[in-house]
Design a protein around this motif. Structure first.
Motif, PDB file in Angstrom:
ATOM      1  N   GLU A 292       0.836  -1.204   0.000  1.00  0.00           N
ATOM      2  CA  GLU A 292       0.000   0.000   0.000  1.00  0.00           C
ATOM      3  C   GLU A 292       0.873   1.258   0.000  1.00  0.00           C
ATOM      4  O   GLU A 292       0.453   2.303  -0.503  1.00  0.00           O
ATOM      5  CB  GLU A 292      -0.928   0.009   1.214  1.00  0.00           C
ATOM      6  CG  GLU A 292      -2.190  -0.799   1.038  1.00  0.00           C
ATOM      7  CD  GLU A 292      -3.146  -0.208   0.006  1.00  0.00           C
ATOM      8  OE1 GLU A 292      -3.228   1.036  -0.098  1.00  0.00           O
ATOM      9  OE2 GLU A 292      -3.801  -0.984  -0.711  1.00  0.00           O
TER      10      GLU A 292
ATOM     11  N   ALA B  63       0.368   4.142  -5.763  1.00  0.00           N
ATOM     12  CA  ALA B  63      -1.045   4.328  -5.442  1.00  0.00           C
ATOM     13  C   ALA B  63      -1.640   3.122  -4.738  1.00  0.00           C
ATOM     14  O   ALA B  63      -2.812   3.131  -4.369  1.00  0.00           O
ATOM     15  CB  ALA B  63      -1.837   4.609  -6.721  1.00  0.00           C
ATOM     16  N   GLY B  64      -0.851   2.081  -4.531  1.00  0.00           N
ATOM     17  CA  GLY B  64      -1.379   0.869  -3.922  1.00  0.00           C
ATOM     18  C   GLY B  64      -2.042  -0.003  -4.970  1.00  0.00           C
ATOM     19  O   GLY B  64      -2.646   0.495  -5.923  1.00  0.00           O
TER      20      GLY B  64
ATOM     21  N   ARG C 272     -15.358   8.419   0.211  1.00  0.00           N
ATOM     22  CA  ARG C 272     -14.341   7.718   1.005  1.00  0.00           C
ATOM     23  C   ARG C 272     -12.938   8.184   0.614  1.00  0.00           C
ATOM     24  O   ARG C 272     -12.085   8.431   1.480  1.00  0.00           O
ATOM     25  CB  ARG C 272     -14.491   6.208   0.788  1.00  0.00           C
ATOM     26  CG  ARG C 272     -13.392   5.366   1.429  1.00  0.00           C
ATOM     27  CD  ARG C 272     -13.635   3.884   1.164  1.00  0.00           C
ATOM     28  NE  ARG C 272     -12.585   3.068   1.777  1.00  0.00           N
ATOM     29  CZ  ARG C 272     -11.510   2.618   1.130  1.00  0.00           C
ATOM     30  NH1 ARG C 272     -11.333   2.910  -0.162  1.00  0.00           N
ATOM     31  NH2 ARG C 272     -10.608   1.887   1.763  1.00  0.00           N
ATOM     32  N   GLU C 273     -12.694   8.307  -0.688  1.00  0.00           N
ATOM     33  CA  GLU C 273     -11.384   8.760  -1.137  1.00  0.00           C
ATOM     34  C   GLU C 273     -11.117  10.199  -0.717  1.00  0.00           C
ATOM     35  O   GLU C 273     -10.007  10.552  -0.305  1.00  0.00           O
ATOM     36  CB  GLU C 273     -11.284   8.636  -2.658  1.00  0.00           C
ATOM     37  CG  GLU C 273     -11.117   7.208  -3.138  1.00  0.00           C
ATOM     38  CD  GLU C 273      -9.841   6.590  -2.602  1.00  0.00           C
ATOM     39  OE1 GLU C 273      -8.746   7.126  -2.865  1.00  0.00           O
ATOM     40  OE2 GLU C 273      -9.937   5.573  -1.889  1.00  0.00           O
TER      41      GLU C 273
ATOM     42  N   ARG D 217      -4.705  -3.003  -6.563  1.00  0.00           N
ATOM     43  CA  ARG D 217      -6.085  -3.460  -6.344  1.00  0.00           C
ATOM     44  C   ARG D 217      -6.005  -4.851  -5.735  1.00  0.00           C
ATOM     45  O   ARG D 217      -5.448  -5.764  -6.333  1.00  0.00           O
ATOM     46  CB  ARG D 217      -6.864  -3.505  -7.653  1.00  0.00           C
ATOM     47  CG  ARG D 217      -8.342  -3.881  -7.449  1.00  0.00           C
ATOM     48  CD  ARG D 217      -9.107  -3.900  -8.752  1.00  0.00           C
ATOM     49  NE  ARG D 217      -9.059  -2.639  -9.446  1.00  0.00           N
ATOM     50  CZ  ARG D 217      -9.825  -1.575  -9.161  1.00  0.00           C
ATOM     51  NH1 ARG D 217     -10.688  -1.648  -8.153  1.00  0.00           N
ATOM     52  NH2 ARG D 217      -9.718  -0.463  -9.854  1.00  0.00           N
TER      53      ARG D 217
ATOM     54  N   ARG E  97      -6.705   0.945  -0.374  1.00  0.00           N
ATOM     55  CA  ARG E  97      -7.387   1.918  -1.219  1.00  0.00           C
ATOM     56  C   ARG E  97      -8.438   1.274  -2.114  1.00  0.00           C
ATOM     57  O   ARG E  97      -9.530   1.795  -2.268  1.00  0.00           O
ATOM     58  CB  ARG E  97      -6.363   2.657  -2.084  1.00  0.00           C
ATOM     59  CG  ARG E  97      -7.003   3.721  -2.944  1.00  0.00           C
ATOM     60  CD  ARG E  97      -6.002   4.490  -3.763  1.00  0.00           C
ATOM     61  NE  ARG E  97      -6.685   5.476  -4.605  1.00  0.00           N
ATOM     62  CZ  ARG E  97      -6.087   6.213  -5.538  1.00  0.00           C
ATOM     63  NH1 ARG E  97      -4.787   6.074  -5.742  1.00  0.00           N
ATOM     64  NH2 ARG E  97      -6.774   7.071  -6.261  1.00  0.00           N
ATOM     65  N   ARG E  98      -8.098   0.138  -2.720  1.00  0.00           N
ATOM     66  CA  ARG E  98      -8.992  -0.471  -3.716  1.00  0.00           C
ATOM     67  C   ARG E  98      -9.054  -1.971  -3.527  1.00  0.00           C
ATOM     68  O   ARG E  98      -8.080  -2.591  -3.066  1.00  0.00           O
ATOM     69  CB  ARG E  98      -8.492  -0.178  -5.132  1.00  0.00           C
ATOM     70  CG  ARG E  98      -8.407   1.272  -5.504  1.00  0.00           C
ATOM     71  CD  ARG E  98      -7.810   1.440  -6.881  1.00  0.00           C
ATOM     72  NE  ARG E  98      -6.435   0.950  -6.938  1.00  0.00           N
ATOM     73  CZ  ARG E  98      -5.748   0.740  -8.059  1.00  0.00           C
ATOM     74  NH1 ARG E  98      -6.337   0.943  -9.235  1.00  0.00           N
ATOM     75  NH2 ARG E  98      -4.510   0.310  -8.032  1.00  0.00           N
TER      76      ARG E  98
ATOM     77  N   ALA F 208     -15.976  -1.098  -3.694  1.00  0.00           N
ATOM     78  CA  ALA F 208     -15.649   0.013  -2.804  1.00  0.00           C
ATOM     79  C   ALA F 208     -16.636   0.085  -1.643  1.00  0.00           C
ATOM     80  O   ALA F 208     -16.253   0.397  -0.511  1.00  0.00           O
ATOM     81  CB  ALA F 208     -15.650   1.324  -3.585  1.00  0.00           C
TER      82      ALA F 208
ATOM     83  N   TRP G  17     -10.168  10.479   2.983  1.00  0.00           N
ATOM     84  CA  TRP G  17      -8.794  10.051   3.253  1.00  0.00           C
ATOM     85  C   TRP G  17      -7.807  11.152   2.855  1.00  0.00           C
ATOM     86  O   TRP G  17      -6.813  11.402   3.549  1.00  0.00           O
ATOM     87  CB  TRP G  17      -8.491   8.763   2.502  1.00  0.00           C
ATOM     88  CG  TRP G  17      -7.214   8.121   2.931  1.00  0.00           C
ATOM     89  CD1 TRP G  17      -6.033   8.114   2.239  1.00  0.00           C
ATOM     90  CD2 TRP G  17      -6.967   7.411   4.141  1.00  0.00           C
ATOM     91  NE1 TRP G  17      -5.074   7.436   2.947  1.00  0.00           N
ATOM     92  CE2 TRP G  17      -5.621   6.982   4.126  1.00  0.00           C
ATOM     93  CE3 TRP G  17      -7.757   7.085   5.237  1.00  0.00           C
ATOM     94  CZ2 TRP G  17      -5.039   6.254   5.148  1.00  0.00           C
ATOM     95  CZ3 TRP G  17      -7.189   6.346   6.273  1.00  0.00           C
ATOM     96  CH2 TRP G  17      -5.851   5.948   6.226  1.00  0.00           C
ATOM     97  N   ARG G  18      -8.102  11.838   1.760  1.00  0.00           N
ATOM     98  CA  ARG G  18      -7.223  12.933   1.315  1.00  0.00           C
ATOM     99  C   ARG G  18      -7.224  14.074   2.332  1.00  0.00           C
ATOM    100  O   ARG G  18      -6.170  14.668   2.624  1.00  0.00           O
ATOM    101  CB  ARG G  18      -7.700  13.446  -0.049  1.00  0.00           C
ATOM    102  CG  ARG G  18      -6.873  14.600  -0.608  1.00  0.00           C
ATOM    103  CD  ARG G  18      -7.515  15.181  -1.856  1.00  0.00           C
ATOM    104  NE  ARG G  18      -8.832  15.727  -1.582  1.00  0.00           N
ATOM    105  CZ  ARG G  18      -9.035  16.922  -1.017  1.00  0.00           C
ATOM    106  NH1 ARG G  18      -8.013  17.672  -0.645  1.00  0.00           N
ATOM    107  NH2 ARG G  18     -10.265  17.360  -0.825  1.00  0.00           N
TER     108      ARG G  18
ATOM    109  N   ARG H 150      -5.301   0.500   6.063  1.00  0.00           N
ATOM    110  CA  ARG H 150      -6.416   0.843   5.191  1.00  0.00           C
ATOM    111  C   ARG H 150      -5.969   0.569   3.770  1.00  0.00           C
ATOM    112  O   ARG H 150      -4.858   0.943   3.379  1.00  0.00           O
ATOM    113  CB  ARG H 150      -6.780   2.315   5.374  1.00  0.00           C
ATOM    114  CG  ARG H 150      -7.945   2.817   4.517  1.00  0.00           C
ATOM    115  CD  ARG H 150      -7.467   3.646   3.363  1.00  0.00           C
ATOM    116  NE  ARG H 150      -8.553   4.398   2.736  1.00  0.00           N
ATOM    117  CZ  ARG H 150      -8.456   5.005   1.555  1.00  0.00           C
ATOM    118  NH1 ARG H 150      -7.321   4.946   0.873  1.00  0.00           N
ATOM    119  NH2 ARG H 150      -9.475   5.674   1.049  1.00  0.00           N
TER     120      ARG H 150
END
Length: 564
Positions: free
Chosen positions: A41, A45-46, A480-481, A48, A69-70, A164, A484-485, A67
């Motif tokens: 991660e 970008a981590g 959700r994204e 999938r 991301r995808r 997601a 996190w940002r 956590r």
């Protein structure tokens, strides 16, 4: 630094995990999994993460402070594709198809109980049954089915949104809904009186029942028995057709008020009373299991304490932590707006442009009053054919023919036993009645005709409700994204995070200093979801967004605002 694009995880026993990292296998011990996930991660970008079921992988990672991301949730995607009319089912069929059909999410509640008690249920469910399924083969079949579909783009959006949503659901269960037990107890005392001894009803309920029995001259009346209640009412000259609350409220008799209040408070006591509080709220949090796509239309369901039906009287107990706030947002008239978009009815979209779609329908000249407009739109979506609802639908059809035709075609398909689909391709279930096997030239009985029409009403609503669920899933995935940002550093529960999702309403728990930025993110995610699904079609999804210390604060603000 860049990392792999995709990692497929597969359990091969109680302590063995195989990770296919862009197709190359790595063998891990279960104890090493969190470090492995954290490392990947942190790379770019981590990846999938592809896994059989989010509920069997993500909770442990969240507990370790991670956590992702995808992901691609094979269980949820399997169910989507198996029902979609846009997919060649032959490409999904294999020796394990039935086992994937039967795979169910793992309950966080039962898993915790099994772990605490040393029981075998959680261990068996987690390692033995799922380890026997070939996740790589299922993933390959799903990708082949998607690639062959003529609506691949839409289906891929649906797959991404559903997966997601699985991450959001796990994060909400992990973080929990903030709940003040002391406030809850005070609210119960205000409504029900002091907490009664075990096995006894609250004094307020006993007093209300005594009043109703005395007014009806029925000392042994059981108010929970419709037959018993009807007999008692008829003995005093009342002839209601049923004992529903709406019917009883029309009666003029001194027993009605205590009966209705007894019913309301009995429901509160049974569903969310002291026992509920003891069982479901721990350490200031309520943690039900959230189930994305738990309803056939794609709407969420929940297990554990009735998470989707928290009564309004208890919303003050849903209170932010000290130094935090709740951002509460709900979409105005979501399903009618989605109807405009999926049907391509520009005129209905224009009626929605002013914020209040129902008033826009009135302003267009379709009907005379806002209540007529609401009756017409809801009647069209739910199949009203008689009375004032049916008349209003006729007016609506003349002004907005494309929207109403979209619903009529879905209803006609359902009456023929056909599958209909949402905007992104979720398919409706097939009806199972004997009428579906009849030849077209065989006379239809009255009973079969009623079943056909009932199923037509279901498919009529399915195409709208299911499409609205897709928009909502996209909304929370994008939100959700954004959260996190915004959040800076820390675990999921230490940053702004979603804590509840109710079809068209979200609650976000956030540090107070970030509350306004979170509110803007909620609005921005809704706007982006509309563009993602409907491109340049001119439909907006306005939100009522409120910041407060409790859920009740937002409800009070909303009550003072625009009508729903």
């Amino acid at each position: 630094m860049t990392g792999p694009r995709q990692v497929l995880l597969q359990r091969r026993g109680p302590d063995a995990v195989v990770a296919l990292v862009d197709g190359a296998p790595e063998h891990l011990q279960e104890a090493d999994l969190s470090r492995f996930v954290a490392r990947l991660e942190a790379a770019g970008a981590g990846p999938r993460w592809v896994w059989d079921d989010t509920t069997r992988w993500y909770p442990a990672l969240l507990a370790a402070g991670l956590r992702v991301r995808r992901c691609l949730d094979l269980r949820l995607v399997h169910r989507l594709l198996r029902r979609s009319p846009l997919v060649d089912q032959g490409l999904l069929t294999g020796p394990e198809t039935a086992a994937w059909d039967e795979l169910v999410p793992r309950s966080a509640t039962s898993a915790a109980a099994g772990s605490a008690g040393g029981g075998a249920e959680g261990l068996f469910d987690l390692h033995v049954h799922v380890a026997a399924l070939d996740a790589a083969a299922e993933h390959a079949a799903q990708q082949a089915a998607l690639a062959a579909s003529l609506q691949r783009g839409r289906l891929q959006l649906l797959v991404a949104a559903e997966s997601a949503a699985a991450l959001v659901a796990a994060e909400m269960t992990h973080a929990g809904l903030p709940w003040r037990a002391d406030v809850h107890e005070a609210l119960l005392a205000a409504e029900l009186g002091p907490r009664p001894p075990a096995g006894e009803p609250p004094a307020v309920l006993a007093a209300l029942l005594a009043r109703a029995r005395e007014a009806l001259g029925a000392p042994s009346l059981n108010p929970d028995s419709p037959a018993d209640l009807l007999r008692a009412l008829r003995r005093v000259g009342l002839e209601p057709p049923d004992t529903r609350s709406g019917t009883l409220s029309q009666l003029d008799h001194p027993a009605v008020a205590p009966l209705l209040e007894h019913r309301r408070l009995s429901r509160l006591h049974a569903a969310n009373g002291w026992r509920w509080l003891r069982e479901w709220v721990h350490d200031g949090r309520y943690r039900p299991d959230h189930l994305p796509g738990g309803v056939v239309s794609g709407r969420w369901a929940a297990q554990g304490g009735g998470a989707l039906s928290v009564p309004a009287v208890l919303r003050p107990a849903v209170a932010a932590d000290e130094g935090w706030r709740l951002v509460v947002a709900d979409v105005a008239q979501l399903e009618p707006r989605v109807l405009a978009a999926v049907s391509g009815d520009v005129d209905l979209a224009r009626a929605a442009a002013g914020g209040d779609l129902y008033q826009g329908v009135v302003d267009s000249g379709a009907v005379a009053t806002r209540s007529d407009a609401k009756l017409a739109v809801l009647g069209a979506m739910y199949g009203a054919t008689a009375g004032s609802g049916g008349r209003m639908v006729e007016h609506l059809a003349r002004r907005y023919p494309r929207a109403v035709e979209h619903l009529e075609l879905a209803a006609a398909a359902g009456e023929c036993g056909e599958v209909v689909s949402t905007w992104l391709g979720r398919g409706s279930p097939r009806p199972g009645g004997a009428w579906t096997q009849q030849a077209p030239d065989v006379p239809v009985s009255e009973a079969d005709l009623r079943e056909r029409r009932s199923w037509g009403r279901f498919t009529r609503n399915f195409v709208v409700q299911g499409s609205a669920a897709e928009w909502a899933a996209s909304w929370i995935a994008l939100l959700r994204e954004e959260l996190w940002r915004i959040g800076g550093a820390g675990r999921v529960e230490q940053r702004p995070h979603l804590v509840l999702f109710l079809h068209d309403e979200v609650l976000v728990h956030t540090p107070a200093a970030l509350a306004e930025e979170v509110a803007d993110a909620v609005r921005g995610a809704a706007e982006r979801a509309g563009r993602l699904l409907y491109g340049e079609f001119p439909i907006a999804f306005p939100l009522d967004v409120h910041v407060g210390s409790s859920w009740a604060d937002a409800a009070d603000d909303a009550d003072a605002g625009a009508p729903a």
